[in-house]
Design an enzyme around this catalytic site. Structure first.
Site, PDB file in Angstrom:
ATOM      1  N   GLU A  81      -9.882 -13.089  34.573  1.00  9.02           N
ATOM      2  CA  GLU A  81     -10.685 -13.387  35.837  1.00  9.02           C
ATOM      3  C   GLU A  81      -9.932 -14.024  36.785  1.00  9.02           C
ATOM      4  OE1 GLU A  81     -15.372 -13.435  34.657  1.00  9.02           O
ATOM      5  OE2 GLU A  81     -14.268 -15.286  34.795  1.00  9.02           O
ATOM      6  N   GLU A  84      -7.748 -11.871  38.780  1.00  4.72           N
ATOM      7  CA  GLU A  84      -8.316 -11.084  39.898  1.00  4.72           C
ATOM      8  C   GLU A  84      -8.598 -12.253  41.029  1.00  4.72           C
ATOM      9  OE1 GLU A  84     -11.497  -9.798  37.145  1.00  4.72           O
ATOM     10  OE2 GLU A  84     -12.070  -8.334  38.734  1.00  4.72           O
ATOM     11  N   CYS A 107     -19.961 -13.134  32.778  1.00  4.95           N
ATOM     12  CA  CYS A 107     -19.907 -13.351  31.356  1.00  4.95           C
ATOM     13  C   CYS A 107     -21.493 -13.294  31.088  1.00  4.95           C
ATOM     14  CB  CYS A 107     -19.039 -14.532  30.843  1.00  4.95           C
ATOM     15  SG  CYS A 107     -19.364 -15.843  31.752  1.00  4.95           S
ATOM     16  N   SER A 127     -16.373  -9.890  39.227  1.00  9.81           N
ATOM     17  CA  SER A 127     -15.222  -9.675  38.362  1.00  9.81           C
ATOM     18  C   SER A 127     -15.404  -8.523  37.474  1.00  9.81           C
ATOM     19  CB  SER A 127     -14.630 -10.911  37.728  1.00  9.81           C
ATOM     20  OG  SER A 127     -14.078 -10.690  36.630  1.00  9.81           O
ATOM     21  N   LYS A 166     -27.612 -11.288  24.904  1.00  8.47           N
ATOM     22  CA  LYS A 166     -26.305 -10.697  24.397  1.00  8.47           C
ATOM     23  C   LYS A 166     -26.596  -9.650  23.639  1.00  8.47           C
ATOM     24  CE  LYS A 166     -22.987 -13.338  26.038  1.00  8.47           C
ATOM     25  NZ  LYS A 166     -21.932 -12.582  26.893  1.00  8.47           N
ATOM     26  N   GLU A 169     -26.585  -6.899  26.016  1.00  7.38           N
ATOM     27  CA  GLU A 169     -25.416  -6.471  26.376  1.00  7.38           C
ATOM     28  C   GLU A 169     -24.387  -5.649  25.340  1.00  7.38           C
ATOM     29  OE1 GLU A 169     -22.596 -10.061  26.695  1.00  7.38           O
ATOM     30  OE2 GLU A 169     -21.515  -8.794  28.008  1.00  7.38           O
ATOM     31  N   GLU A 174     -21.538   1.664  27.671  1.00  5.83           N
ATOM     32  CA  GLU A 174     -20.146   1.466  27.876  1.00  5.83           C
ATOM     33  C   GLU A 174     -19.344   0.607  26.845  1.00  5.83           C
ATOM     34  OE1 GLU A 174     -22.516   0.559  29.951  1.00  5.83           O
ATOM     35  OE2 GLU A 174     -22.430  -1.413  30.901  1.00  5.83           O
ATOM     36  N   CYS A 311     -24.985 -21.904  29.104  1.00  5.25           N
ATOM     37  CA  CYS A 311     -25.314 -21.394  27.733  1.00  5.25           C
ATOM     38  C   CYS A 311     -25.833 -22.230  26.610  1.00  5.25           C
ATOM     39  CB  CYS A 311     -24.153 -20.511  27.061  1.00  5.25           C
ATOM     40  SG  CYS A 311     -23.733 -19.035  27.885  1.00  5.25           S
TER      41      CYS A 311
HETATM   42 FE1  SF4 Z   1     -26.663 -16.193  30.335  1.00  5.81          FE
HETATM   43 FE2  SF4 Z   1     -28.260 -17.754  29.193  1.00  5.81          FE
HETATM   44 FE3  SF4 Z   1     -27.179 -15.814  27.639  1.00  5.81          FE
HETATM   45 FE4  SF4 Z   1     -25.656 -17.851  28.591  1.00  5.81          FE
HETATM   46  S1  SF4 Z   1     -27.376 -18.030  26.969  1.00  5.81           S
HETATM   47  S2  SF4 Z   1     -25.086 -15.604  28.662  1.00  5.81           S
HETATM   48  S3  SF4 Z   1     -26.674 -18.297  30.448  1.00  5.81           S
HETATM   49  S4  SF4 Z   1     -28.494 -15.733  29.396  1.00  5.81           S
END
Ligand code: SF4
Length: 382
Positions: A81, A84, A107, A127, A166, A169, A174, A311
């Site tokens: 990052e 970039e 992220c 990014s 997450k 994610e 991908e 987070c």
């Molecule tokens: Fe995003 Fe909240 Fe997950 Fe951290 S804990 S990655 S701020 S959704």
């Protein structure tokens, strides 16, 4: 539930315990920076205390084969990052009118999903670096596993995260090869507390144990990823040196710190001044993106995190009665770890530099692009 309504999937605790009990499965874990300053609250430690070595001991007691650290990959993320960011800022300062600024940190999956759904015309701005969780898992399955003589299928890659988004994610196509995903599944901090308690593992009674290497060594820059302003501070610690060609002595960029949900900051180092936006909460993110889109605001870089304080206040973290006080204590816990470390810039992490030397050549190389970068897609709201 997730405070930002990111897509969620179920609790994988049973799957985790089943995999730990299955012979011939190699179970590896990574833990996000913010988990270590929050989980202790459930075992009588002070809020913000760093209990990473207790977590390592607890996970090994459960039967985890290798206990690694996402923070190592946060440093790797910064290498990509920051390069970039430095490249785009250098072009901008040389008068290139085509260059896209600001560059966005990417992220936070809830935030990424939000921009894909609501700002499809701005997808060339973020990014392309994968999040630390996904970078870790790609390196673990494709490079570390190969060195150990393990196939992707033999490794069960579990991410311990402060975050419910997450889980979404990890399930994005991908980040998979066919049916084999880089992260097999995510366990949240509160789910891990529950697993420890049901397994009669009391972190306060365990001796400290070290995190496994090589994907365990981290710098102060990697650890501050867990709090608001931390990702961009970590990125600028490296990028400013790349842009100016000078070593910077004071790398605590306090102008980027704070607890307001919308901050416009100026970071000045020598002759260089960067204008940086930091927000958390998607309402504030929308405000910032609208201002950028309309030309009302200009930033070289922005950081957006969905949860309050970043987070450390994630939807998968233990809930606290005095929420703001608790989040601030966790934030200070991360700052304290940063201050205590001998290495505080990602570009000084020997375990990250070794990955480039051995496998990836240099940041943004073709090999790094292939393994560590991703793309974004316009998504319709369901
Ligand atoms: Fe995003 Fe909240 Fe997950 Fe951290 S804990 S990655 S701020 S959704």
């Amino acid at each position: 539930t997730c405070p930002v309504n990111a897509i969620t999937s179920g609790n994988n605790s049973i799957l985790f315990l089943r995999d730990l009990a299955t012979p011939n499965k190699i179970v590896i874990t990574q833990m996000a920076p913010s988990v270590r300053v929050a989980i202790g609250e459930a075992f009588g430690f002070e809020t913000g205390a760093n209990v990473e070595k207790k977590i390592a001991a607890g996970l090994r007691k459960l039967g985890v084969d290798y206990v690694f650290d996402t923070t190592w990959a946060a440093d790797l993320t910064i290498m990509e990052e920051a390069n970039e960011l430095a490249e785009r800022v250098k072009r901008y300062l040389e008068g290139d009118k085509e260059v896209k600024l600001p560059i966005l940190t990417s992220c936070c999956p809830a935030w990424v999903k939000f921009i894909e759904q609501n700002y499809g015309d701005m997808l060339d701005v973020p990014s392309t670096s994968k999040s630390p969780m996904q970078m870790f898992a790609a390196v673990a399955k494709d490079l570390w596993g190969k060195e150990k003589g393990l196939s992707r299928e033999q490794i069960t890659s579990v991410a311990i995260m402060p975050c419910i988004a997450k889980k979404y994610e990890a399930s994005r196509p991908e980040f998979s090869r066919g049916l084999n995903y880089d992260v097999d599944y995510v366990i949240t901090t509160t789910e891990l507390i529950d697993i420890f308690k049901k397994s009669n593992i009391d972190l306060s009674q365990l001796e400290d144990e070290e995190i496994d290497q090589v994907m365990g060594e981290y710098t102060g820059a990697g650890i501050i990823f867990g709090r608001t302003g931390g990702v961009i501070e970590a990125a600028t610690r490296t990028a400013v040196e790349l842009i100016t060609g000078q070593r910077v002595d004071n790398i605590e960029f306090t102008s980027l710190r704070g607890f307001d949900g919308f901050r416009s900051c100026e970071l000045t180092v020598g002759d260089l001044t960067l204008r940086i936006g930091v927000t958390y909460g998607l309402k504030e993110a929308r405000k910032m993106l609208d201002k950028i889109r309309s030309g009302e605001e200009f930033y070289h870089a922005i950081e957006i995190m969905a949860c309050t304080g970043g987070c450390i206040g994630g939807g998968g973290q233990p809930r606290a009665k005095k929420r703001e006080e608790t989040i601030k204590s966790r934030m200070e816990g991360l700052n304290e770890i940063d201050r205590s470390l001998p290495l505080r810039r990602s570009n000084d992490n020997p375990a990250v530099l070794a990955i480039y030397e051995k496998f990836l050549d240099y940041p943004l190389s073709n090999k790094a692009q292939e393994l560590l970068h991703t793309r974004y897609f316009v998504k319709r709201k369901k």
